[in-house]
Scaffold this active site. Structure first.
Site, short mmCIF file in Angstrom:
data_model
loop_
_atom_site.label_atom_id
_atom_site.label_comp_id
_atom_site.label_asym_id
_atom_site.label_seq_id
_atom_site.Cartn_x
_atom_site.Cartn_y
_atom_site.Cartn_z
N HIS A 176 15.81 -29.76 31.40
CA HIS A 176 16.16 -31.11 30.94
C HIS A 176 16.18 -31.20 29.42
CE1 HIS A 176 16.09 -32.67 34.99
NE2 HIS A 176 14.88 -32.17 35.17
N SER A 177 16.57 -30.12 28.77
CA SER A 177 16.52 -30.02 27.31
C SER A 177 17.43 -31.02 26.60
CB SER A 177 16.92 -28.60 26.89
OG SER A 177 17.16 -28.53 25.51
N ASN A 178 16.84 -31.80 25.69
CA ASN A 178 17.64 -32.69 24.84
C ASN A 178 18.50 -31.88 23.87
OD1 ASN A 178 16.43 -35.22 25.76
ND2 ASN A 178 14.61 -34.59 24.66
N CYS A 180 19.78 -28.90 24.29
CA CYS A 180 20.94 -28.31 24.97
C CYS A 180 22.03 -29.35 25.20
CB CYS A 180 20.51 -27.67 26.28
SG CYS A 180 19.56 -26.14 26.07
#
Length: 460
Positions: A176-178, A180
């Protein structure tokens, strides 16, 4: 404007100016030394025919047009005398703050990807001691799809990617990387493909990752997603994983540029060195209602935001004490990692002398306690500011506990909290948040009203 006058304008104003994404056929690399020459004394300028031709294809416009206005053609990518940033999605020459001009690895260019300056306003937190003032810098408002602190780093990293002739970028992060998500959107803005290596559980590496939160945005803009288990990630490491994918892409004729986790390298650090200059300017212009900040507080997840703010505050007129609330790993790790970033800039200072790192990870990275989520709900309901549960939420929760446990250290202080964005991470916490919501009921309609048909009408 004649070439001599144009050069005089550049050298006299230390101007930042821009170049369209499409250069009307001009190659990218020859323009870089040309732009650097704008900072030399006028007497040193001798324009070759190709460089003179390049100048003739650029223009200076005196306009107050909004930087947020959509571009209708490449010719609109022009610098103005009123704004120092180029128009959105254009590349500009970078000039560092005077107090940072002695550092090494100063970037030459950057892309304008975010909406800056971001606002600063007073934040009346519940249960805050009246002897302490808290203000918030809204870096969650740097954009919509591109919201958050990562935008500041990506402005420099994408400029470097373009300079190296990349046709795609690779980066890596949690499922759930911001970072990325922001990288995927920025890549599409600049006509680059994006490959994301996302860390997930061992049981889900062979399953469709779904469309929750950041994943939805990443997949909407066409990012290529490769899943890796947490165990393999820990065993191999992010750098080796990135290089493995890079080698695979090179073999099929692609030209990838690898962006590190969180955009956190010495180049990305300039994003928050520049943010400090922005805060300085906002104070100078009396635009925020205070003349100083004693403390700066933010979440620490990959390191470059911390390094940039700490170094910038130390070198600039801010001179604020910086508190980094670590949401993963431990303080010693971040002291060491931040030191590496500072050394990459030849800053000549110890990280432990300019930042205090506090362990705020709680149960672990991206894992939330009920108490933490209740606090985020209280903040949203009382102030209207929504924090993410992975980064800024944990940082504020940690700061609040520090203020409650050590009130004497915060008494009389003016604190600037950096909201680093991450709203979409809340979608991963829906099941935990659901019991905390309430405030709903069935609309009961009295029988006489139901029997009265005089109010019948269309649905809309």
């Amino acid at each position: 404007m004649a070439h001599s006058a144009f050069l005089s304008y550049l050298t006299g104003k230390s101007a930042l100016w821009s170049r369209p994404i499409a250069d009307s056929g001009l190659p990218h690399s020859p323009l870089r030394p040309l732009f650097h020459s704008a900072f030399l004394p006028a007497s040193t300028h001798t324009l070759s025919a190709p460089r003179a031709q390049a100048f003739s294809k650029l223009r200076v416009v005196n306009t107050s047009a909004s930087m947020d206005a959509p571009l209708t053609s490449a010719n609109e990518c022009a610098v103005t005398e009123r704004v120092k940033r180029p128009m959105m999605l254009c590349e500009g020459l970078y000039s560092p703050p005077i107090w940072a001009s002695h550092l090494q690895s100063i970037p030459s260019h950057f892309y304008s990807l975010g909406h800056f300056p971001t606002p600063i306003h007073r934040w009346n937190l519940p249960n805050l001691s009246p002897a302490t003032e808290v203000w918030i810098k809204r870096d969650d408002l740097t954009g919509l799809q591109l919201s958050g602190n990562k935008v500041r780093k990506l402005e420099f990293l994408f400029s470097q990617a373009k300079a190296e002739g990349a046709d795609c970028v690779i980066t890596i992060g949690g499922i759930h990387s911001n970072h990325c998500r922001a990288t995927a959107v920025a890549a599409r803005y600049l006509n680059l493909d994006c490959y994301l290596i996302l860390r997930t559980s061992r049981t889900q590496v062979n399953e469709d990752p779904g469309l929750t939160g950041n994943l939805l945005v990443e997949r909407m803009v066409g990012a290529f997603i490769e899943l890796v288990s947490k165990e393999d990630y820990q065993k191999i490491g992010s750098e080796a994983l990135g290089m493995t994918l890079k080698e695979r892409l090179v073999k099929i004729g692609r030209r990838p540029y690898v962006i590190p986790v969180g955009g956190s390298n010495s180049l990305g650090t300039w994003g928050y060195i520049e943010a400090v200059r922005e805060v300085e300017q906002q104070i100078k212009e009396n635009a925020i209602g205070t003349s100083r900040f004693d403390d700066i507080v933010m979440a620490c997840g990959s390191g470059a935001t911390t390094a940039g703010l700490a170094l910038g505050s130390h070198l600039s007129t801010l001179q604020a004490k910086v508190h980094a609330y670590a949401v993963c790993d431990d303080p010693d790790y971040f002291y060491d990692y931040t030191q590496g970033l500072l050394d990459g800039l030849s800053a000549g200072i110890r990280s432990r002398d300019i930042v205090t790192v506090v362990d705020a990870k709680g149960l672990g990275y991206a894992m939330s306690t009920v108490e933490e989520l209740k606090y985020l709900k209280e903040i949203a309901e009382t102030t209207g500011v929504i924090l993410d549960p992975v980064y800024s939420g944990k940082a504020l929760f940690g700061m609040f506990n520090d203020m409650r446990n050590n009130p004497e250290e915060w008494t009389g202080r003016k604190v600037l909290f950096i909201h680093t964005g991450g709203l979409l991470c809340l979608y991963d916490k829906v099941q935990q948040l659901q019991p905390l919501m309430g405030k709903w009921q069935h609309f009961e309609i009295a029988q006489p009203i139901l029997q009265d048909s005089s109010g019948l009408g269309k649905m809309f």
